[in-house]
Design a protein around this motif. Structure first.
Motif: not given
Length: 114
Positions: A50-56
């Protein structure tokens, strides 16, 4: 999932410096328009593929994003599972080992901006 108490919320930076600091911390500027931009950290989970994104999320409080001296404020920080063809699922539970990577990214960005 919104990440509470990241330490990033409310920090201010000029766009040019934020771009540089974010890149050093492993982030890239994703979506942007004249007054808002997001910085993403891609996290690949080798256990599940799986691919996750930490978003700011950021918002310009002085100037526009076409000017490197525009001042941005960091708003929410959140993480989500990447979904096909595009988008993020913010409701899926995040595995601990993925959150550990996300927290390291948050700390790296925080250190560069404080």
């Amino acid at each position: 999932m919104i990440i509470e108490n990241s330490g990033l919320n409310g920090l201010k930076s000029e766009l040019g410096y934020l771009d540089e600091a974010a890149e050093k911390a492993g982030f890239f500027r994703g979506q942007w328009e004249y007054t808002r931009a997001t910085y993403d950290l891609k996290i690949e989970d080798s256990q599940s593929d799986d691919v996750y994104y930490l978003r700011v999320n950021t918002r310009a409080i002085e100037g526009k994003l076409e000017n490197p001296h525009a001042v941005l404020i960091i708003e929410d920080v959140y993480i989500g599972l990447s979904t096909f063809p595009h988008g993020l699922d913010y409701e899926t539970p995040i595995p601990k080992h993925v959150m550990d990577v996300a927290n390291k990214g948050i700390q790296a960005l925080y250190s560069a901006l404080s």
